[in-house]
Design a protein around this motif. Structure first.
Motif, PDB file in Angstrom:
ATOM      1  N   ILE A 149      -6.722   0.133  27.696  1.00  0.00           N
ATOM      2  CA  ILE A 149      -7.290   0.391  29.047  1.00  0.00           C
ATOM      3  C   ILE A 149      -7.550   1.892  29.141  1.00  0.00           C
ATOM      4  CG2 ILE A 149      -5.730  -0.923  30.289  1.00  0.00           C
ATOM      5  CD1 ILE A 149      -3.686   1.472  30.465  1.00  0.00           C
ATOM      6  N   THR A 150      -8.630   2.037  30.214  1.00  0.00           N
ATOM      7  CA  THR A 150      -8.654   3.493  30.956  1.00  0.00           C
ATOM      8  C   THR A 150      -7.726   3.826  32.096  1.00  0.00           C
ATOM      9  OG1 THR A 150     -11.236   3.315  30.198  1.00  0.00           O
ATOM     10  CG2 THR A 150     -10.633   5.066  31.835  1.00  0.00           C
ATOM     11  N   ASP A 152      -6.587   5.461  34.722  1.00  0.00           N
ATOM     12  CA  ASP A 152      -6.742   6.379  36.055  1.00  0.00           C
ATOM     13  C   ASP A 152      -6.634   5.901  37.390  1.00  0.00           C
ATOM     14  OD1 ASP A 152      -8.685   4.555  36.179  1.00  0.00           O
ATOM     15  OD2 ASP A 152     -10.511   5.617  35.510  1.00  0.00           O
ATOM     16  N   LEU A 155      -7.666   2.174  38.066  1.00  0.00           N
ATOM     17  CA  LEU A 155      -6.821   1.108  37.505  1.00  0.00           C
ATOM     18  C   LEU A 155      -5.669   0.837  38.057  1.00  0.00           C
ATOM     19  CD1 LEU A 155      -6.264  -0.753  34.919  1.00  0.00           C
ATOM     20  CD2 LEU A 155      -5.354   1.230  33.579  1.00  0.00           C
TER      21      LEU A 155
ATOM     22  N   ARG B 182     -16.481  -2.307  34.954  1.00  0.00           N
ATOM     23  CA  ARG B 182     -14.986  -2.184  34.672  1.00  0.00           C
ATOM     24  C   ARG B 182     -14.432  -3.326  35.824  1.00  0.00           C
ATOM     25  NH1 ARG B 182     -12.426   3.615  35.065  1.00  0.00           N
ATOM     26  NH2 ARG B 182     -10.512   2.354  34.936  1.00  0.00           N
ATOM     27  N   TYR B 186     -12.390  -6.567  34.249  1.00  0.00           N
ATOM     28  CA  TYR B 186     -11.022  -7.005  34.666  1.00  0.00           C
ATOM     29  C   TYR B 186     -11.093  -8.241  35.226  1.00  0.00           C
ATOM     30  CZ  TYR B 186      -9.682  -1.859  34.909  1.00  0.00           C
ATOM     31  OH  TYR B 186      -9.806  -0.540  34.613  1.00  0.00           O
ATOM     32  N   ARG B 189     -10.836 -10.660  32.014  1.00  0.00           N
ATOM     33  CA  ARG B 189      -9.636 -10.651  31.562  1.00  0.00           C
ATOM     34  C   ARG B 189      -8.648 -11.457  32.289  1.00  0.00           C
ATOM     35  NH1 ARG B 189      -7.956  -4.354  29.717  1.00  0.00           N
ATOM     36  NH2 ARG B 189      -9.772  -3.764  28.440  1.00  0.00           N
TER      37      ARG B 189
END
Lengths: 212, 212
Positions: A149-150, A152, A155, B182, B186, B189
């Motif tokens: 993951i990133t 921040d 997220l 992103r 997500y 995923r």
DNA sequence: CTCATAAATGAGACTTCTCTCAATAATGAG
DNA sequence: CTCATTATTGAGAGAAGTCTCATTTATGAG
């Protein structure tokens, strides 16, 4: 129906503190029923069994008490979650424990769940507060090599939002442990945990028993 | 600053239709600025350059016009997304195309983005409307063997909520293509697409060019 | 019990909208 | 151009709250 988050430890405090807590608890109750937007000051005092003017001895306006209610709940939920996390070392376990605890609390006490949902939409500040408990655990997970993951606020917001949708659905359609399990599944998927490992991890952590 | 979603094709329609559209466009503008809750009827008429009483020749109350504004936007976004999906056959491509188109539209036209976000929180009906375009594509993906999911409204809400967080973040902090990528990551995923395949899939579909 | 202090009261002045309606203006078919 | 029809206007009545403050009531230290 009425909870007394604010009265709690204050039973023996002076009259001033007790009245203040009564107003906060009354506001909490009403926010739970109708959301943060529409609660009227006159309702808060009436529901607390007090006269209208009493409100102004304790708060300057509606926003002030609503904010204190939200913040009080956020802190209390954080406290309860921490309580259940002592001695949990693995990051994945910590994330699952915190997530299920959070959802359980919000469902067990719909007053709080409603406030969590409203706060999440409306203030960035509250959002940070509510997701803070996650940040350290995700950092730990990165170090332990579990996540891809990133890390921040974006997220954290995405994960928080999975939890909020889970809570909202259960508040609207009734408690359903299966939805909690699926929220955990989605969060682990988001974090990049190997797909094959997820079912086992969840089975251990989301038991059909509610929190204390 | 002012868009004219409702005026659009009505330029030559009768006066009645034009005034009605002017009120709707004015409401859209104001909702974009301050959210759905706080818009006043007197503001809508003033901003449209009309007298207060005129409103009541066209709508019975505030809720009616607000609902029409939301619904008009939802339909228009759906139309624009469909436009860009002709000839896309693979389910993963369809999901990515629709997702990025949705986000692009909401960011390009912040008035609409703001309404999408508010609607998502407040009405189950609007949520179903906004996620409808996804349902068929996820079904297709199941049949094509791409996804590992339970396909129901809960999943659609979770995906919708990822998109909403992405839009909200970009509306608050400025457009950022990386956040859109992103969000796509997500979503894939969440859908159970193999982790290793995702970067390539996204690189093809989220180009640094905005929608028309 | 007494009394100074603190708290609670609730009527009503104010504010801020919504919605009505009699009067006025614009429209466009013949 | 005329005039019946249709649309617009904005003042003000009404509804629904907020907030103030002079007055009443409760508290608890001495």
């Amino acid at each position: 129906m009425t909870v007394s988050l604010f009265q709690k430890a204050n039973q023996k405090a002076g009259k001033r503190e007790r009245t203040r807590a009564a107003l906060l608890d009354s506001a909490l109750d009403l926010v739970a029923q109708q959301g943060m937007e529409t609660v009227k000051i006159s309702e808060i005092t009436k529901h607390a069994g007090l006269a209208n003017g009493t409100f102004y001895n304790y708060f300057t306006d509606r926003d002030e008490i609503i904010w204190e209610v939200s913040y009080g709940i956020a802190k209390e939920i954080g406290r309860q979650i921490d309580e259940g996390m002592v001695g949990v070392d693995d990051a994945i376990e910590r994330v699952l424990t915190a997530t299920t605890a959070f959802i359980d609390i919000a469902i067990d006490q719909p007053e709080w769940g409603a406030v969590v949902i409203s706060s999440n939409h409306h203030t960035t500040e509250m959002r940070k507060d509510v997701t803070r408990f996650l940040r350290a655990d995700l950092q730990l997970g990165l170090e332990q090599g579990h996540f891809s993951i990133t890390l921040d606020q974006y997220l954290l917001d995405q994960i928080g939002s999975i939890i909020v949708v889970c809570i909202r659905t259960q508040l609207e359609e009734g408690a359903d442990l299966n939805l909690t399990r699926r929220a955990c599944d989605y969060i682990l998927r988001l974090l990049g945990v190997a797909h094959a490992d997820i079912p086992e991890l969840i089975a251990q952590h989301v038991q059909p028993t509610a929190t204390s």
